[in-house]
Design a protein around this motif. Structure first.
Motif, PDB file in Angstrom:
ATOM      1  N   THR A 305      58.422  55.173  67.893  1.00 18.47           N
ATOM      2  CA  THR A 305      58.137  54.266  66.779  1.00 18.47           C
ATOM      3  C   THR A 305      58.957  52.994  66.950  1.00 18.47           C
ATOM      4  OG1 THR A 305      57.915  56.211  65.349  1.00 18.47           O
ATOM      5  CG2 THR A 305      58.148  54.072  64.262  1.00 18.47           C
ATOM      6  N   LEU A 306      58.312  51.860  66.804  1.00 19.09           N
ATOM      7  CA  LEU A 306      59.048  50.602  66.773  1.00 19.09           C
ATOM      8  C   LEU A 306      59.817  50.562  65.452  1.00 19.09           C
ATOM      9  CD1 LEU A 306      59.208  47.969  68.593  1.00 19.09           C
ATOM     10  CD2 LEU A 306      57.591  46.950  66.957  1.00 19.09           C
ATOM     11  N   VAL A 307      61.124  50.709  65.509  1.00 16.30           N
ATOM     12  CA  VAL A 307      61.918  50.778  64.279  1.00 16.30           C
ATOM     13  C   VAL A 307      62.622  49.458  63.970  1.00 16.30           C
ATOM     14  CG1 VAL A 307      62.263  53.284  64.304  1.00 16.30           C
ATOM     15  CG2 VAL A 307      63.894  51.780  65.492  1.00 16.30           C
ATOM     16  N   SER A 308      62.680  48.582  64.958  1.00 20.19           N
ATOM     17  CA  SER A 308      63.221  47.243  64.749  1.00 20.19           C
ATOM     18  C   SER A 308      62.737  46.414  65.930  1.00 20.19           C
ATOM     19  CB  SER A 308      64.762  47.296  64.691  1.00 20.19           C
ATOM     20  OG  SER A 308      65.278  46.018  64.368  1.00 20.19           O
ATOM     21  N   GLU A 309      62.998  45.114  65.894  1.00 19.63           N
ATOM     22  CA  GLU A 309      62.560  44.277  66.993  1.00 19.63           C
ATOM     23  C   GLU A 309      63.186  44.765  68.305  1.00 19.63           C
ATOM     24  OE1 GLU A 309      63.533  43.229  64.074  1.00 19.63           O
ATOM     25  OE2 GLU A 309      61.945  41.915  63.297  1.00 19.63           O
ATOM     26  N   CYS A 483      61.041  57.118  61.897  1.00 16.85           N
ATOM     27  CA  CYS A 483      60.534  56.033  61.056  1.00 16.85           C
ATOM     28  C   CYS A 483      61.663  55.040  60.836  1.00 16.85           C
ATOM     29  CB  CYS A 483      59.987  56.578  59.749  1.00 16.85           C
ATOM     30  SG  CYS A 483      61.185  57.495  58.777  1.00 16.85           S
ATOM     31  N   GLN A 484      61.314  53.913  60.247  1.00 18.04           N
ATOM     32  CA  GLN A 484      62.309  52.852  60.119  1.00 18.04           C
ATOM     33  C   GLN A 484      63.505  53.278  59.272  1.00 18.04           C
ATOM     34  OE1 GLN A 484      58.951  49.492  59.987  1.00 18.04           O
ATOM     35  NE2 GLN A 484      60.970  48.606  59.698  1.00 18.04           N
TER      36      GLN A 484
ATOM     37  N   THR B 391      55.350  46.931  57.210  1.00 17.89           N
ATOM     38  CA  THR B 391      56.739  46.502  57.287  1.00 17.89           C
ATOM     39  C   THR B 391      56.821  45.221  58.103  1.00 17.89           C
ATOM     40  OG1 THR B 391      57.148  47.774  59.292  1.00 17.89           O
ATOM     41  CG2 THR B 391      57.553  48.894  57.195  1.00 17.89           C
ATOM     42  N   ARG B 392      57.989  44.650  58.120  1.00 17.43           N
ATOM     43  CA  ARG B 392      58.255  43.411  58.876  1.00 17.43           C
ATOM     44  C   ARG B 392      57.752  43.508  60.317  1.00 17.43           C
ATOM     45  NH1 ARG B 392      63.345  44.456  59.385  1.00 17.43           N
ATOM     46  NH2 ARG B 392      63.466  44.743  61.638  1.00 17.43           N
ATOM     47  N   ILE B 393      57.936  44.687  60.923  1.00 18.08           N
ATOM     48  CA  ILE B 393      57.543  44.828  62.322  1.00 18.08           C
ATOM     49  C   ILE B 393      56.191  45.527  62.466  1.00 18.08           C
ATOM     50  CG2 ILE B 393      59.823  44.673  63.380  1.00 18.08           C
ATOM     51  CD1 ILE B 393      59.896  47.756  63.314  1.00 18.08           C
ATOM     52  N   GLY B 394      55.470  45.670  61.350  1.00 19.36           N
ATOM     53  CA  GLY B 394      54.060  46.052  61.471  1.00 19.36           C
ATOM     54  C   GLY B 394      53.725  47.514  61.301  1.00 19.36           C
ATOM     55  N   ARG B 507      64.594  49.693  56.606  1.00 16.04           N
ATOM     56  CA  ARG B 507      65.607  50.489  57.293  1.00 16.04           C
ATOM     57  C   ARG B 507      66.152  51.489  56.277  1.00 16.04           C
ATOM     58  NH1 ARG B 507      71.338  47.222  57.720  1.00 16.04           N
ATOM     59  NH2 ARG B 507      71.392  46.428  55.601  1.00 16.04           N
ATOM     60  N   ASN B 508      67.073  52.331  56.689  1.00 14.96           N
ATOM     61  CA  ASN B 508      67.713  53.284  55.787  1.00 14.96           C
ATOM     62  C   ASN B 508      68.144  52.562  54.508  1.00 14.96           C
ATOM     63  OD1 ASN B 508      69.520  54.949  54.446  1.00 14.96           O
ATOM     64  ND2 ASN B 508      70.393  55.788  56.324  1.00 14.96           N
TER      65      ASN B 508
END
Lengths: 533, 533
Positions: A305-309, A483-484, B391-394, B507-508
């Motif tokens: 999962t893309l959790v951040s850039e 997940c994020q 979310t911000r990253i899609g 995020r968390n």
């Protein structure tokens, strides 16, 4: 270069002759402005180090992705605030006006109806042994055995990305790292509540000298606001009876921080005779650098999962395998599967067309002791019984295994190499005869193991297990699709099991328990005149 | 005769035209020297009462078994002791030096990042609505919706003995009895800890006048000694970092005493954004009189466990079905099954022979929204997402359904009458479009229902559910094979589920939370110099 940190990863085994060299992979990360260096991999760079020669024997620099930014990855209070903008529930603390209810005598803990020994092992972490319970109803001081020895035998964590930098990340945290070696001092008031006591752990360091680990294990009485048993009886005219016993249990806790992940491992002893085993996952995700900054750029399987850039949290599993040498009211036990079985057309003039009953099967050999809880077959109560002991009215004295979620099993190919090293993860339950050499599910030597030793190999001998000194192996399993919210540090996610007495006692062992009192007055009960609704 | 008590049992439906008469069965018990009259059935005697005429229209006296003895059945403190010989952990109480952290404004509860409305319903008991969460990271005062409305829609409890006196015992506790009607005042300090607040419930009595139920629901902050998140970082040279946030959650509790059984029904709100639903079973077993006094006299299926002399605790199920009208970040949601799928032979020159990935399937119609968690197929993450929010990253903004044990499904024949009245109990998960008339899984009129109304009938229309205002129906299920410990009152046994944010937050959401403090000092953290092991 001062910001670069490197960490050691086992190489695993991927076919061929067992390797002769003691090698490990080394991967590097950039800490810089964050303590969370795991969030900032130097993706694509892999070193191989010969541990005997302490020499770099391999170096690969394969792909170049941006190092994810440090911003938003640190989890330390001083780095994310003040100002703290998050939630702040009211402070609370458990107070025990008469002090703790348990006593620690060396390594022996005595509390309520329980007595057990707490040990520390560099591979297993906490070891509980000689757990026995007292039966107040029976009178006298005699104790009854429940558990000869129990510990976490292995934690298998395979990641699900087949590329060069990730395929070998199939960790055996106990065998390759050591759960006790990766336990650190517990933080009073944080890891354990204010009423906890602490035990130290000792092990031999790499130079052979003893090493002391402070506050490795905590022990505390848990007042979670739960109820041990209750009943309200509204069936009497003009009278409402309510009887409640609030629940208090005793928790023995250790936290293992195996690199990025943290496992909170609880043994919870209950006055009802149950032992609950809980695994709570938290800590940092193991992430992969990527060029992606938005999910809509992902055109093929990202394996996570893309959790951040620039940050993919790779799919993975957690399999926490317990070795539980139950001795239910004595050494020799049997494993009984009581299968819920539908009966169609009961016949006679009965209006019901079906019901279920219980088909009882005593496991004769090890093959009968292997259970896949997710196989979709008829559900079963799994019970360890003592065939030599009966209750007053003739039931088998036993303890039941109650899964509490997290029953995932491995879906890897049977002949995939990591799977062969942890074959047992295809089934949650195995029962083997006791053998003093069979402690570690992944085999005695886990690093670069090839699957020839370990639980599945031993069980393959299909030894007799009926009425023997038998061992339960139970795996708590989770497929983790990140997940994020799991980033940069993961809120706890729990699974476990309950070992619950089943015709072990003649009746509810809490019957003769004194009601809770406050300021000298009993609370939680009301057998009082008054209309029921 | 003064010792005889009678209780009312629904007759169910067993084929043929829907019945025209409002009838019930009446069974009698002997209290005598015990409050636990359920333990002393007058087995074999069945009365049928016409509720309109209030006349006995049927009487059967079929078998004669000894009435089980009263001794050992009473559970009241005054009857089992003193002397109390049972276990007595040390008294403990949660103290909140700054007072409670939540505020109750009428029926609205505000605590930490949560706000929700607590209602009381005579059929459903507790009703939680308009639950929304605040995202501290995002700044501002804006709240985000999670749950439009949630409540227990039905509790189905079929017993598994086909004989005359038992075949019809297939209770629909919400529809036939009323969970709110069978809730009674909670005992402070027993049912709920000392720091709890209480809410009353109001409903209309049978004469149309309002009835006040005192202390029907309690609300308290739970300090169970758990950890919200933590990490120890040993990877820095000469520095050991440990950060811990102890967990505090908010519990909304009701206890339903539906005749012999007690259900403790908890809604637990977590600062992590999770809502945990927990069902804890306790109370008295429903037992059958028998001539047996020892298990070795039992030569044919007893349909239960001999738990005491002349006393069989009959096999049965518990299916607690939640209606959860999730509104994840808005009204229109989709139900996504993310199936863990093995990939064999990844190809290339990769050493791994398998891994797993996630196959994402958006449910189009109601048939796609039905899930049997025990079917043995590949495991899946079940997620409610908002297709209009990213979310911000899609990533899709969502909430995940995490079962916490107790996933039994009914094994009765599809065409058995009790099964037809509760068809939905064959699958744990159903997703339907919102309809204001579809609240009760067993249909609007449950007494003597024939299965033509209810969740399975509605879902059979196979309506579109993608991107609609959809409702999750989730059943917590247990097959109950009783044991002697469950007698005369049962230690709590729990199951439930967690609704867990999944890419709902960036995020968390606990990142910006202030560390816990004690005497003004932060606790649970240590970023200190010192050798890591």
């Amino acid at each position: 270069m001062d910001d670069v940190l490197c960490a050691v990863f086992p190489v695993g085994w991927f076919g061929g002759e067992p390797p002769r060299r003691r090698v490990a992979k080394v991967l590097c990360f950039v800490a810089g402005a964050t303590a969370n260096f795991y969030a900032r991999p130097l993706e694509g760079v892999t070193l191989v180090v010969d541990l005997d020669r302490m020499a770099i024997v391999g170096y690969r620099d394969r792909v170049a992705y941006p190092v994810p930014k440090a911003e938003g990855t640190d989890y330390r209070a001083g780095k994310v605030g003040p100002p703290y903008t998050g939630t702040a529930p009211a402070p609370g603390v458990v107070v025990q006006p008469e002090g703790r209810g348990f006593h620690i005598d060396g390594h022996v803990v005595r509390w309520a109806n329980w007595e057990f020994h707490v040990g520390f092992d560099m591979r297993a972490g906490t070891v509980i042994s000689l757990a026995s319970v007292h039966n107040a109803d029976a009178g006298g001081a005699q104790r009854r055995q429940v558990l000869y020895r129990g510990f976490v035998s292995e934690i298998f964590v395979p990641y699900m990305d087949p590329v060069e930098e990730w395929y070998y990340r199939t960790f055996l945290d106990a065998g390759e790292y050591g759960l006790g070696l990766w336990a650190f001092p517990l933080q009073p008031g944080g890891d354990c509540p204010a009423n906890a006591a602490y035990l130290d752990g000792y092990f031999s360091g790499q130079d052979g000298n003893p090493v002391e680990g402070k506050n490795m294990i905590c022990v505390f009485e848990r007042y979670a606001g739960d109820v041990a048993w209750r009943h309200t009886e509204a069936g009497f005219p003009n009278q409402l009876i309510t009887e409640v016993r609030p629940d208090v249990s005793l928790v023995v806790r250790m936290v293992v921080s195996a690199g990025n992940y943290d496992y909170i491992l609880d043994w919870e002893f209950k006055t009802s005779g149950s032992i609950k085993l809980a695994v709570s996952l938290t800590g940092l995700l193991e992430v992969k650098g990527t060029a992606y900054t938005h999910a809509n750029e992902v055109k093929q399987d990202a394996h996570g999962t893309l959790v951040s850039e620039n940050t993919i949290a790779v799919y993975h599993d957690h399999y926490v395998t317990y070795h539980l040498d139950l001795d239910v009211d004595g050494t020799n036990n049997s494993f009984v599967k009581s299968t819920v079985t539908a009966v169609r057309d009961p016949g006679g003039d009965m209006p019901r067309r079906s019901y279920w009953t219980v088909r009882r099967e005593v496991a004769e050999r090890e093959a009968d002791g292997q259970v896949d809880l997710g196989a979709g077959g008829p559900p079963a109560d799994l019970v360890f019984v003592n065939p030599g002991k009966k209750t007053r009215i003739g039931n088998d004295v036993g303890y039941r295994i109650v899964p509490a979620g997290a029953t995932a099993a491995s879906v890897l190919d049977d002949d995939d190499f990591p799977q062969r090293r942890a074959t047992y993860c295809k089934k949650q339950v195995w029962v083997t005869p006791y053998s003093r050499s069979e402690k570690w599910a992944s085999g005695l030597y886990a690093d670069q193991s090839t699957g020839d030793d370990g639980l599945a190999a031993w069980s393959g001998r299909n030894r007799a297990i009926r009425g023997e000194d038998i061992v339960l192996w139970y795996t708590v399993g989770l497929h983790h699709v990140p997940c994020q919210e799991d980033f940069p540090v993961m809120p706890t996610l729990s699974g476990g099991l309950e070992l619950r007495p089943s015709n072990f006692f003649e009746r509810n062992p809490l019957m003769r328990t004194r009601p809770a009192r406050r300021h000298g007055q009993p609370i939680g009960n009301c057998s009082c005149a008054g209309a029921s609704s």
